[in-house]
Write a protein that holds these residues in place. Structure first.
Motif, PDB file in Angstrom:
ATOM      1  N   TYR A   1       0.805  -1.231   0.000  1.00  0.00           N
ATOM      2  CA  TYR A   1       0.000   0.000   0.000  1.00  0.00           C
ATOM      3  C   TYR A   1       0.833   1.274   0.000  1.00  0.00           C
ATOM      4  O   TYR A   1       0.280   2.356  -0.226  1.00  0.00           O
ATOM      5  N   ALA A   2       2.134   1.193   0.268  1.00  0.00           N
ATOM      6  CA  ALA A   2       2.967   2.401   0.256  1.00  0.00           C
ATOM      7  C   ALA A   2       3.360   2.708  -1.179  1.00  0.00           C
ATOM      8  O   ALA A   2       3.653   1.800  -1.962  1.00  0.00           O
ATOM      9  N   SER A   3       3.375   3.987  -1.524  1.00  0.00           N
ATOM     10  CA  SER A   3       3.832   4.348  -2.873  1.00  0.00           C
ATOM     11  C   SER A   3       5.326   4.635  -2.862  1.00  0.00           C
ATOM     12  O   SER A   3       5.901   4.967  -3.893  1.00  0.00           O
ATOM     13  N   VAL A   4       5.954   4.528  -1.685  1.00  0.00           N
ATOM     14  CA  VAL A   4       7.411   4.727  -1.568  1.00  0.00           C
ATOM     15  C   VAL A   4       8.061   3.386  -1.196  1.00  0.00           C
ATOM     16  O   VAL A   4       7.359   2.482  -0.722  1.00  0.00           O
ATOM     17  N   PRO A   5       9.371   3.247  -1.400  1.00  0.00           N
ATOM     18  CA  PRO A   5      10.020   1.966  -1.062  1.00  0.00           C
ATOM     19  C   PRO A   5       9.892   1.619   0.421  1.00  0.00           C
ATOM     20  O   PRO A   5       9.926   2.506   1.269  1.00  0.00           O
ATOM     21  N   VAL A   6       9.756   0.337   0.700  1.00  0.00           N
ATOM     22  CA  VAL A   6       9.713  -0.164   2.074  1.00  0.00           C
ATOM     23  C   VAL A   6      10.899  -1.104   2.272  1.00  0.00           C
ATOM     24  O   VAL A   6      11.143  -1.993   1.440  1.00  0.00           O
ATOM     25  N   ILE A   7      11.636  -0.888   3.337  1.00  0.00           N
ATOM     26  CA  ILE A   7      12.814  -1.729   3.639  1.00  0.00           C
ATOM     27  C   ILE A   7      12.564  -2.508   4.924  1.00  0.00           C
ATOM     28  O   ILE A   7      12.138  -1.938   5.940  1.00  0.00           O
ATOM     29  N   ASN A   8      12.837  -3.796   4.874  1.00  0.00           N
ATOM     30  CA  ASN A   8      12.693  -4.672   6.043  1.00  0.00           C
ATOM     31  C   ASN A   8      13.882  -4.462   6.989  1.00  0.00           C
ATOM     32  O   ASN A   8      15.007  -4.816   6.669  1.00  0.00           O
ATOM     33  N   ALA A   9      13.580  -3.896   8.157  1.00  0.00           N
ATOM     34  CA  ALA A   9      14.627  -3.696   9.166  1.00  0.00           C
ATOM     35  C   ALA A   9      14.538  -4.778  10.232  1.00  0.00           C
ATOM     36  O   ALA A   9      14.938  -4.560  11.369  1.00  0.00           O
ATOM     37  N   LEU A  10      14.021  -5.921   9.876  1.00  0.00           N
ATOM     38  CA  LEU A  10      13.818  -7.144  10.661  1.00  0.00           C
ATOM     39  C   LEU A  10      12.330  -7.413  10.852  1.00  0.00           C
ATOM     40  O   LEU A  10      11.581  -6.534  11.271  1.00  0.00           O
ATOM     41  N   SER A  11      11.958  -8.625  10.494  1.00  0.00           N
ATOM     42  CA  SER A  11      10.605  -9.115  10.788  1.00  0.00           C
ATOM     43  C   SER A  11      10.794 -10.475  11.449  1.00  0.00           C
ATOM     44  O   SER A  11      11.927 -10.941  11.603  1.00  0.00           O
ATOM     45  N   ASP A  12       9.680 -11.126  11.794  1.00  0.00           N
ATOM     46  CA  ASP A  12       9.832 -12.467  12.371  1.00  0.00           C
ATOM     47  C   ASP A  12      10.313 -13.472  11.320  1.00  0.00           C
ATOM     48  O   ASP A  12      10.675 -14.591  11.643  1.00  0.00           O
ATOM     49  N   TRP A  13      10.355 -13.079  10.049  1.00  0.00           N
ATOM     50  CA  TRP A  13      10.681 -14.016   8.961  1.00  0.00           C
ATOM     51  C   TRP A  13      12.070 -13.780   8.379  1.00  0.00           C
ATOM     52  O   TRP A  13      12.771 -14.731   8.028  1.00  0.00           O
ATOM     53  N   GLU A  14      12.481 -12.526   8.248  1.00  0.00           N
ATOM     54  CA  GLU A  14      13.786 -12.235   7.612  1.00  0.00           C
ATOM     55  C   GLU A  14      14.466 -10.997   8.176  1.00  0.00           C
ATOM     56  O   GLU A  14      13.803 -10.119   8.758  1.00  0.00           O
ATOM     57  N   HIS A  15      15.771 -10.911   7.948  1.00  0.00           N
ATOM     58  CA  HIS A  15      16.554  -9.722   8.297  1.00  0.00           C
ATOM     59  C   HIS A  15      17.560  -9.480   7.155  1.00  0.00           C
ATOM     60  O   HIS A  15      18.762  -9.699   7.313  1.00  0.00           O
ATOM     61  N   PRO A  16      17.049  -9.025   5.996  1.00  0.00           N
ATOM     62  CA  PRO A  16      17.928  -8.936   4.819  1.00  0.00           C
ATOM     63  C   PRO A  16      19.097  -7.962   4.963  1.00  0.00           C
ATOM     64  O   PRO A  16      20.167  -8.204   4.402  1.00  0.00           O
ATOM     65  N   CYS A  17      18.907  -6.861   5.717  1.00  0.00           N
ATOM     66  CA  CYS A  17      19.994  -5.868   5.857  1.00  0.00           C
ATOM     67  C   CYS A  17      21.193  -6.495   6.579  1.00  0.00           C
ATOM     68  O   CYS A  17      22.351  -6.169   6.289  1.00  0.00           O
ATOM     69  N   GLN A  18      20.888  -7.398   7.520  1.00  0.00           N
ATOM     70  CA  GLN A  18      21.977  -8.086   8.220  1.00  0.00           C
ATOM     71  C   GLN A  18      22.755  -8.967   7.237  1.00  0.00           C
ATOM     72  O   GLN A  18      23.995  -8.980   7.243  1.00  0.00           O
ATOM     73  N   ALA A  19      22.046  -9.674   6.387  1.00  0.00           N
ATOM     74  CA  ALA A  19      22.719 -10.583   5.437  1.00  0.00           C
ATOM     75  C   ALA A  19      23.632  -9.790   4.491  1.00  0.00           C
ATOM     76  O   ALA A  19      24.739 -10.239   4.165  1.00  0.00           O
ATOM     77  N   ILE A  20      23.188  -8.608   4.067  1.00  0.00           N
ATOM     78  CA  ILE A  20      24.011  -7.804   3.152  1.00  0.00           C
ATOM     79  C   ILE A  20      25.334  -7.423   3.825  1.00  0.00           C
ATOM     80  O   ILE A  20      26.416  -7.612   3.267  1.00  0.00           O
ATOM     81  N   SER A  21      25.250  -6.913   5.054  1.00  0.00           N
ATOM     82  CA  SER A  21      26.508  -6.493   5.692  1.00  0.00           C
ATOM     83  C   SER A  21      27.356  -7.699   6.107  1.00  0.00           C
ATOM     84  O   SER A  21      28.581  -7.609   6.162  1.00  0.00           O
TER      85      SER A  21
END
Ligand code: NVA
Length: 306
Positions: A114-134
């Motif tokens: 529903y957001a018209s701007v980008p949404v970034i996952n800063a941790l959910s119960d399912w994934e933490h993609p920013c951690q994997a990148i670093s």
């Protein structure tokens, strides 16, 4: 933003895009940052506590010329005080990006829808993609390559494990997880990771024996047995994970130059022996500091040319 890029799962990045972000993170860390976020505004919507993710995003955004505001767990009320879609639509009129840490991954997906701007996952119960990148940045810094490496993850098949499992094999890093029966990664995630691995010549294994997982590993990685939101199960989990503590003895069964990694915060005496963060093979503080550089490169990737 018609062509907005969300980062909900690490699998939202192709292998080439991941490599590009890691390379830019290295360049940015070496001083080549720029001001790609000049005039951009970010909402940091956090339902759970955070040290590394919050601070590294706020500092990184500022370093790239942007502005961020933090919405604390008390203020958010995602899906409670306000429907997720209303939060998404309202914030989209004020800011250029929503960075969200949530309990429910479905809420994050709804925010992105529903957001018209980008949404970034800063941790959910399912994934933490920013951690994997670093984490990929940290491994690259020590090993000078990713292709052909093997990471062994010991412990809960949680958000961290899932992002590593889906994010490493496409760039050539094999992934082995050792978890007790009932706590391993779900079959669907393992299956998609195995497919990604197959295309790249890497491997994915899910086992119960820590010794088996760490054999020939270049990295030994662990995370808490009780994640934020799982606190009611902590007694059961403490029992189930006996024998899965990472210490010097287990690390010695990996390659002699294997790195020890942990995303933090640690529950010392549970998933990690006290003193392991000071072990000569530990890179945990560098790993934490790299959150800043990995996320700056990610933000540049999401915003450059848009
Ligand atoms: N698995 C942990 C990671 C914290 C960064 C949690 O979700 O609490």
């Amino acid at each position: 933003m018609a062509d907005k890029r969300d980062l909900i799962s690490i699998a939202d990045l192709s292998a080439d895009e991941t490599r590009q972000v890691i390379l830019r993170a290295q360049q940015m860390k070496a001083g080549d940052a720029g001001s790609v976020l000049k005039g951009k505004k970010f909402a940091l919507l956090f339902e759970k506590p955070s040290l590394r993710t919050r601070v590294s995003f706020q500092v990184g955004i500022e370093e790239l010329g942007g502005y961020s505001l933090y919405l604390s767990p008390q203020e958010v009320g995602l899906g409670g005080r306000e429907p997720v879609r209303d939060v998404a639509r309202v914030l989209s009129g004020y800011v250029d990006c929503i960075i969200a840490r949530v309990y429910s991954h479905q809420h994050l997906e709804e925010l992105a829808r529903y957001a018209s701007v980008p949404v970034i996952n800063a941790l959910s119960d399912w994934e933490h993609p920013c951690q994997a990148i670093s984490d990929l940045l940290t491994i690259t810094e020590h090993k000078n390559k990713l292709d052909g490496m093997k990471l062994a993850y010991i412990g809960d098949g949680n958000n961290i494990a899932r992002s590593l499992c889906l994010g490493l094999p496409p760039v050539g890093v094999s992934f082995a997880i050792a978890a007790p029966e009932g706590y391993n990664l779900d079959k669907a995630s393992l299956k998609s990771a195995q497919q990604l691995a197959f295309n790249q010549g890497s491997n994915v294994w899910a086992v119960t024996s820590p010794a088996e997982a760490v054999r020939d590993a270049d990295v030994v990685y662990t995370d808490v047995w009780t994640s934020m939101g799982d606190e009611a199960e902590s007694g059961t989990r403490l029992e189930a994970f006996q024998g899965y503590t990472v210490g010097a003895k287990l690390l010695a069964q990996a390659k002699p130059d294997a790195l020890f990694m942990h995303d933090m915060p640690a529950h010392y005496g549970e998933e990690v022996e006290p003193g392991m963060f000071e072990h000569p093979q530990s890179v945990v503080y560098q790993q934490a500091h790299n959150r800043l550089h990995g996320q700056k490169a990610l933000l540049e990737f999401i915003f450059s040319g848009r």
